[in-house]
Every structure is written in structure tokens, then in C-alpha cells.
Scaffold this motif. Sequence first.
Motif, PDB file in Angstrom:
ATOM      1  N   LYS A   1       1.868  16.614 -20.063  1.00  0.00           N
ATOM      2  CA  LYS A   1       2.203  15.192 -20.037  1.00  0.00           C
ATOM      3  C   LYS A   1       0.922  14.360 -20.084  1.00  0.00           C
ATOM      4  N   ILE A   2       1.082  13.072 -20.317  1.00  0.00           N
ATOM      5  CA  ILE A   2      -0.072  12.183 -20.405  1.00  0.00           C
ATOM      6  C   ILE A   2      -0.542  11.833 -18.997  1.00  0.00           C
ATOM      7  N   THR A   3      -1.754  12.270 -18.656  1.00  0.00           N
ATOM      8  CA  THR A   3      -2.358  11.966 -17.366  1.00  0.00           C
ATOM      9  C   THR A   3      -3.515  10.987 -17.593  1.00  0.00           C
ATOM     10  N   MET A   4      -4.209  10.636 -16.508  1.00  0.00           N
ATOM     11  CA  MET A   4      -5.347   9.739 -16.644  1.00  0.00           C
ATOM     12  C   MET A   4      -6.407  10.350 -17.556  1.00  0.00           C
ATOM     13  N   LEU A   5      -6.535  11.689 -17.559  1.00  0.00           N
ATOM     14  CA  LEU A   5      -7.520  12.348 -18.407  1.00  0.00           C
ATOM     15  C   LEU A   5      -7.014  12.533 -19.834  1.00  0.00           C
ATOM     16  N   THR A   6      -5.833  13.120 -19.998  1.00  0.00           N
ATOM     17  CA  THR A   6      -5.331  13.348 -21.359  1.00  0.00           C
ATOM     18  C   THR A   6      -5.054  12.034 -22.076  1.00  0.00           C
ATOM     19  N   GLY A   7      -4.827  10.964 -21.316  1.00  0.00           N
ATOM     20  CA  GLY A   7      -4.643   9.657 -21.934  1.00  0.00           C
ATOM     21  C   GLY A   7      -5.906   9.143 -22.604  1.00  0.00           C
ATOM     22  N   LEU A   8      -7.066   9.710 -22.222  1.00  0.00           N
ATOM     23  CA  LEU A   8      -8.335   9.297 -22.837  1.00  0.00           C
ATOM     24  C   LEU A   8      -8.612  10.033 -24.144  1.00  0.00           C
TER      25      LEU A   8
ATOM     26  N   ALA B   1       0.857  -1.191   0.000  1.00  0.00           N
ATOM     27  CA  ALA B   1       0.000   0.000   0.000  1.00  0.00           C
ATOM     28  C   ALA B   1       0.891   1.237   0.000  1.00  0.00           C
ATOM     29  N   GLY B   2       0.245   2.386   0.114  1.00  0.00           N
ATOM     30  CA  GLY B   2       0.971   3.652   0.088  1.00  0.00           C
ATOM     31  C   GLY B   2       0.714   4.390  -1.211  1.00  0.00           C
ATOM     32  N   LEU B   3       0.638   5.713  -1.151  1.00  0.00           N
ATOM     33  CA  LEU B   3       0.331   6.503  -2.337  1.00  0.00           C
ATOM     34  C   LEU B   3       1.328   6.294  -3.480  1.00  0.00           C
ATOM     35  N   PRO B   4       2.664   6.239  -3.217  1.00  0.00           N
ATOM     36  CA  PRO B   4       3.583   6.002  -4.341  1.00  0.00           C
ATOM     37  C   PRO B   4       3.307   4.687  -5.058  1.00  0.00           C
ATOM     38  N   PHE B   5       2.965   3.658  -4.276  1.00  0.00           N
ATOM     39  CA  PHE B   5       2.677   2.353  -4.879  1.00  0.00           C
ATOM     40  C   PHE B   5       1.420   2.430  -5.739  1.00  0.00           C
ATOM     41  N   VAL B   6       0.348   3.024  -5.198  1.00  0.00           N
ATOM     42  CA  VAL B   6      -0.917   3.120  -5.936  1.00  0.00           C
ATOM     43  C   VAL B   6      -0.734   3.951  -7.198  1.00  0.00           C
ATOM     44  N   ARG B   7      -0.025   5.068  -7.067  1.00  0.00           N
ATOM     45  CA  ARG B   7       0.163   5.934  -8.242  1.00  0.00           C
ATOM     46  C   ARG B   7       1.009   5.258  -9.308  1.00  0.00           C
ATOM     47  N   SER B   8       1.980   4.465  -8.896  1.00  0.00           N
ATOM     48  CA  SER B   8       2.793   3.730  -9.869  1.00  0.00           C
ATOM     49  C   SER B   8       1.944   2.730 -10.635  1.00  0.00           C
ATOM     50  N   VAL B   9       1.088   2.034  -9.899  1.00  0.00           N
ATOM     51  CA  VAL B   9       0.197   1.068 -10.551  1.00  0.00           C
ATOM     52  C   VAL B   9      -0.725   1.788 -11.531  1.00  0.00           C
ATOM     53  N   ILE B  10      -1.269   2.933 -11.097  1.00  0.00           N
ATOM     54  CA  ILE B  10      -2.177   3.699 -11.954  1.00  0.00           C
ATOM     55  C   ILE B  10      -1.459   4.189 -13.204  1.00  0.00           C
ATOM     56  N   ALA B  11      -0.232   4.734 -13.041  1.00  0.00           N
ATOM     57  CA  ALA B  11       0.521   5.251 -14.191  1.00  0.00           C
ATOM     58  C   ALA B  11       0.779   4.148 -15.212  1.00  0.00           C
ATOM     59  N   SER B  12       1.138   2.971 -14.741  1.00  0.00           N
ATOM     60  CA  SER B  12       1.393   1.846 -15.655  1.00  0.00           C
ATOM     61  C   SER B  12       0.116   1.454 -16.400  1.00  0.00           C
ATOM     62  N   LYS B  13      -0.998   1.419 -15.659  1.00  0.00           N
ATOM     63  CA  LYS B  13      -2.259   1.022 -16.274  1.00  0.00           C
ATOM     64  C   LYS B  13      -2.753   2.079 -17.258  1.00  0.00           C
ATOM     65  N   VAL B  14      -2.551   3.362 -16.941  1.00  0.00           N
ATOM     66  CA  VAL B  14      -2.975   4.433 -17.848  1.00  0.00           C
ATOM     67  C   VAL B  14      -2.291   4.274 -19.205  1.00  0.00           C
ATOM     68  N   LYS B  15      -1.009   4.010 -19.185  1.00  0.00           N
ATOM     69  CA  LYS B  15      -0.268   3.843 -20.434  1.00  0.00           C
ATOM     70  C   LYS B  15      -0.798   2.660 -21.227  1.00  0.00           C
ATOM     71  N   ARG B  16      -1.020   1.528 -20.546  1.00  0.00           N
ATOM     72  CA  ARG B  16      -1.524   0.335 -21.241  1.00  0.00           C
ATOM     73  C   ARG B  16      -2.941   0.557 -21.758  1.00  0.00           C
ATOM     74  N   GLU B  17      -3.765   1.214 -20.939  1.00  0.00           N
ATOM     75  CA  GLU B  17      -5.157   1.400 -21.347  1.00  0.00           C
ATOM     76  C   GLU B  17      -5.283   2.384 -22.501  1.00  0.00           C
ATOM     77  N   MET B  18      -4.430   3.415 -22.530  1.00  0.00           N
ATOM     78  CA  MET B  18      -4.485   4.360 -23.636  1.00  0.00           C
ATOM     79  C   MET B  18      -4.252   3.626 -24.958  1.00  0.00           C
ATOM     80  N   GLU B  19      -3.267   2.747 -24.971  1.00  0.00           N
ATOM     81  CA  GLU B  19      -2.981   1.967 -26.179  1.00  0.00           C
ATOM     82  C   GLU B  19      -4.129   1.003 -26.484  1.00  0.00           C
ATOM     83  N   MET B  20      -4.638   0.327 -25.437  1.00  0.00           N
ATOM     84  CA  MET B  20      -5.705  -0.656 -25.640  1.00  0.00           C
ATOM     85  C   MET B  20      -6.976   0.010 -26.161  1.00  0.00           C
ATOM     86  N   PHE B  21      -7.389   1.113 -25.538  1.00  0.00           N
ATOM     87  CA  PHE B  21      -8.632   1.757 -25.940  1.00  0.00           C
ATOM     88  C   PHE B  21      -8.511   2.420 -27.309  1.00  0.00           C
ATOM     89  N   LEU B  22      -7.320   2.887 -27.634  1.00  0.00           N
ATOM     90  CA  LEU B  22      -7.124   3.459 -28.968  1.00  0.00           C
ATOM     91  C   LEU B  22      -7.349   2.384 -30.033  1.00  0.00           C
TER      92      LEU B  22
END
Length: 797
Positions: free
Chosen positions: A259-266, A193-214
Motif C-alpha cells: 500500500k502507499i505509505t509515507m515512504l512509497t508515496g515518495l 491529539a491522540g495517535l489515531p488523530f495524528v495518523r489520520s492527518v498524516i495519511a491525508s497529507k501523504v496522499k495530497r503531497e504525493m500528487e503535489m510533488f509528482l
Amino acid sequence: MKYRLTLVILIGVITVFMGYHARKAEMSYDFAKTVPMDDPDMINFMEFKSLFGEDGNLIAIGVKDSSLYDVHNFELFRRLSDSIKTFTGVNEVYSLPQIQRFEKDTAERKFNLVPIFRNEITNQAEMDSLIQLAFDQKFYSGRLLNESNGATLMLISIDKDVLNSERRIGLTEKIVAAGDFFEANSGITVHYAGLPFVRSVIASKVKREMEMFLILSVLVTAIILFLFFRTWDAVVFPMVIIGVVVVWVLGSLVLFGYKITMLTGLIPPVIVVIGIPNSVYLLNKYHQEYELHGNKVMAVSRVVRKIGVVTLITNFTTAIGFLVLATTEIVILREFGIVAGLNIMATFIVSIILIPAVFLWLPAPNTQQLKHLKFKPLDVVLSALDKWIYSHRKTVYLITGLLVALAALGMTRLRAVAFMVDDIPEKSEIRTDLEFFEANFNGIMPLEMVVDTGERRGVLELKNLNKIEDLEEFLHSQKDISLPVSLVSFVKASKQAFYNNNPDRYSLPSSRERSFILRYMRNQSDSTGLFNSFVDSTLQVMRVSMQVADIGSEKMDSLIEEVIRPEVDSLVAGTDLKISITGTTPLFIRGNKFLIQNLRFSLILAFILIAVIMGVLFGNLKMILISMLPNIIPLLITAGIMGFFGIPLKPSTALIFSIVFGISVDDSIHFLAKYRQELFLNRFSVPITVSKTLRETGASMIYTSVILFAGFVIFAWSDFGGTIALGILTSITLMIAMFTNLILLPSLLLTFDDGRRDPQEHPLIEEYDDGFYQDLENENSNGNGSVELPENKNQTI
């Protein structure tokens, strides 16, 4: 049309330029700033960080297994701590094998920090003895250790520079790999747990999801285009247009310094979905025109003249739904709104150049390519709608009224709630791990207090320490707050050490004990820097640090404002103490309020701007109201659905309303633009005009709505709750808007529009096509000036 080659080359050059910059697009790893820098809470937080450093830089590893205290497993846990400490980007590791205790040095009159577990432990008896000694150190109880069940934490402090860079993901992956190795060799389950851990997981998923949804959005829209048009050119060239704009999106992100954020990645997949309707309207009109007279050049020309400006306006209203976000003070919303809004307008430019150019170069459409114009199931649907509108208009109003009433009831249940880890799925491992920390340590989200004593060395005054101890006991009595740590904890630990580490002596010194215990502390050196992270250099200001459970913004706000703050105010009354509440968690609550307020303002602004545009286009107040109502009702119904199903109003769901309003109003503009044109052709007969308009624009409205629905619903496969809500609710709202624009809008026109217009005065929507009405009259006239009517209309003009 004349300079199409030059314009196509220009688009190619711009795309190459944007593509060059798009290569440099980077993911954002910064904490999303949702509170303006000049806000008092943000100022307090920045002052806190300047004094004491980051509060949200800890990754926690938690274990709860009695076998941890076996010699073999404990040594594995020690090695895990030691190995993580060597990782680049790790400042410090605090864990059970590394804990130290104060030991009284009577010769130097100071306390020495001595490790409890000094060497490799050889037998279980020694292990048990040392574990008991560790549990006797009350300083760690409730912080690194849970005395009641033996659960323990490992806290990993991350360097700030690594925390806000791509290196954070690699470091997180190394920590997890080390934890997996320990888990595999010990059989003990590890929780993270911890914010750095959660944010790292989110950042990795945002990148993968941007490619997947595109990829998904391209596939879905391509399949739907092929099903509608049944020809390859109607699929390939719209996809080329979208590909060009996606490159422009990434390039503009870099050029703006974003930069690419959770929003701009969409934005790229959203552009795919929103941009395709341009091609649908243009291609559908091109095929209709060509079937009418068989002249390819004339067909392309009329496409540009007849719906080019309408498409410009619809793109502009869609862009407004995004551009209004640029007025907010929230950085991530502003960036999202600017990039999305500008590139939606770019989509129009690319479409209006490439579609006519390409189809002028291609051969004229053949019978197979025009087959979709006679799609019988669609004709049946439009005919049924036409009859329903004429025969059951009162039923339409009754159903609409009932839905609005139900929506109003649902809206009363709507609540604005957000969580620190809002976007993580309920059944994910991260959620499970978070529950572990909340159950065993009352949470892991940072909450801080800053105590200003108002005088130099004031933190060492016993009266102040007693006040802070009272505050800490009150805080710990709250079930969602962990045991606080502060200078009070260090002073208590010092007294325990002074009395030969007797656990019963873990308390603040009395006034008699104060002088000789604090004398020991004054001679204390702090090689770890831990002490200095809780007091400032003048010993005037101290920090009280704790963790809280992620109970949601509504409960957290209530806890801070209605429980903690009144107690703080009561405690400092009549003293010189000033206590401020700060930290990442309170700032998140403040940011959530800012987001909701800003999005509410953006929605109102979108309403006003689009209403003004409607007024300029149609020059008629009645038409403004008629055009707005079918697009407001879907928003009300969606808000009601959210209330009934317990979907909270939070940034990701509040964002839907201004965006969807900008998109859905496009259908109204297309319908009303055609309605105005047909009104003059049909001698201001509203019933005939409504029927003709519904039959000509209805197909395109259904096509585009289906594409929009399918394009947004793919976001339901996201791992992020906010993205899922955005996708599902947007899809639902757009489908409702399709029905309101196909059924309610024509009904309102039949009821409230008498069709009377001044033939000499044409609003902006009509002025773009000089001679247009004359041309159409010639085309549809039977030679004596009368207009041929559909067979089902028993009227003569």
C-alpha cells in the motif's frame, strides 16, 4: 533498433496492464511496523493486545476554559459527547458530562455506577454543585480532569477495524467538524491529539503531497530540460518515459500487495527526478555524435553502444542504494526499497528503448537543437575547472582535507533522536495541541505495564495492590508521565464509595477493611466493560495504563531503561510479581533503534556492492579507491552538517546516505568510463585524457546534478519534517558530490594514475563495444596514426 516498433508496442502493453492495476492502489492506514514480529518486545505487545485490546486507539479532545462550567456551554459539551458517541466506528466516549461514580447498595452489597450529570441542568447553582461532586471523584483527577486549572479531556475510543482503514479519515473529519461546531457556539478553544488523530492527518497529507510533488517534479525537470536543450522534443519524450515508469510504480505496488505509505508515496516523484538523467546522458550523446558526422542512424547506434551499458550500470548502482533496503527486517523500508529499486531498473529499460526509437522516427536534429552543445557559460566553467585541477591540485586536497576534518568534528555532535510525531511541522496546530496535553495532562502517548501476579485472583491480594500503588506513585512523580490508571484506581474508588464518597477515603483498604469492601466488588457487574479492560478473566494479570509526553526516543529510552525499569526490578525483588513494560511508545523506541541499525547495515552493504561493481568494471584496485572517495566524502560532509545544525539521525535522515551514495556514484562511473576510452585514444596520456573527459562528460554531469538538486529540493515544501530533511540533505549531498566528481576525481587521477594499461586486456567497461577504439581512432586520426590534440596541450604523441 531493428525491433524498435515491437519493443515500443510491448512497453505500451505493459503500461496498460500496470495502469489497470494502478487504479487499485490504496493508502496504508496501519501503524507502521518497524519491529519484527519475532522480537521479544513485539511478542509482549501482541500478548498485551490479546488480553486488553488496543492501547493507541484513543482520540483526545481537550479544553481549558472556566466558561465550560457555565450551564449553556456545559450542555453544548454534553451534546458534543453524545453526538460523537453515535458516530460509526466510535466504541465509547469518556468525558466529564458522562462520568459516573460508585454508589453503595447496602441491600445487594454491591456498588452501582450512577451518572453524576443525569438530566439537563437548569441553573448555575445546580451546575456548581454537580461540578464539585465531579471533582470529588478522585478516580478522574489527573485523568479526565486537572484539579488545579479545570482543564478537562474527552477520550474517544476508536474501533480497530475503522482505525486501520480509510474510514478513519472520514471519522476524524466528522469529530473535528463536531468540535468546530462546539467551538463556534461556545467560544471555547478545542484541542485534538491522540495517535489515531495524528495518523489520520498524516495519511491525508501523504496522499495530497504525493500528487503535489509528482506535479512539481515533472514541472521542475521539464523546465530545466527546456533551459538546457531549448527544444520541445528533449522535454516531451523524457516526460513520456517518466510517465510510463510512474504508472509502473503504482502498478507494481498493487501487484506486490503493498500500500502507499509515507515512504512509497515518495517513489513517483523520486523516479521522475532520478529517471531524467538517463535521458540527459542519452540525448546529449546523441547530439554530440550527430554534430560529429551528421548521420542520424549512426548517432543513435553509437549512443546505444557507447553509453547504453554505462547507463545500465549507473542505473544499477542507483537501484542498489534502494534495493539494499530490501535486506532489512523493517516492512516499510523493505517495500520502499524493492519497489523503488526495481522501477529504477525499469526506467533504464524504458529509456534505452524509447529514446533511440523515438529519435530514429523523428527528423534529424537541426542547428537550433544542437545549440546547447556550444553553451558558452558552461564551456567557461569547464575550462576554469580544467585549469584549476592542473594548477591548484594541492589546494583541492587541502580544502578537501579541511572539509573532512570539519565533518568529523560535526559527526561527533550527531545524535540519533526521533519523536512519535516527528513528521509534524514545529509550528503546526497539531504541535500546539500536543503541547496543551503535555502541559495539562503530562502527555497523550500510550505507555503500558502488565503485572502478572503468578496466581489466580492474585490481583485482589492486598500486598500486590500495595506494591502496584507504590509503583504508580513513583511513576506519577516523573514529570513526563500522567497519573496511571489500573485496578488500584478502581479499588480506591470503591473505598471512597463505601464511605459515602468521602474524597479523603480515596485510598487502598486496610487489611481490616479489605474483606467487606472487596465483597462489594465481587458482586459488581461491569456493563461498560471498563473494569475488564484492566484485568484478565482469571484475575491473575492486570494492566497499568498511563500516558507520556513525546520527549523523543533518546530521553524516552533513558526514562524507561534507566529510571522506570530499575524501580520495577527493585519493587518486584523477592516477590512472585512479574512486570513488563510495553505499549506503542516503547515499541516505537525499539523500532527506531531497529531502523537506524538496519539503515546502517544497508549503507555498508551498498558500499560493498558498489565497490565490487567498480572492481568488476575497471579491474583495478586503485580505480576502486579513486572512484569511491569522491562519493564517500559528500556523505561525511552531510553527516557533519547534521551534527553542527542539530539535525538528528533518524529514519528519514539515515535513509539519505545509502540512496545518495547509489545516485552520486553514477557521475563517477560516467567519468571513469569515458576516461578509460579516452586513455587508449590518447596513447595513455593522463593529462590529455582527463581534460577531454572533463569537457565531454562535465556538461552532462552538471545538467544531471542540477536536475537532481532541483528535483529533491522541492521536498522542502513538505509538511513533514522527515520529508523536508530528506529533500534538503539529499540535494546538498548531491551538489557536493557533483563538485567532488568534477574536481577531486580528476585530481586523484592526475596524481595517482600513471595511465599504463595493457592494450590486450580490457575490463568489462570496455568490452561492450567491439571495435570502438578502432572506429574512434579512424574518426580522430589525421591519417598517419597520430591523434590530433587540443590546442591548449603542448604535447605530441
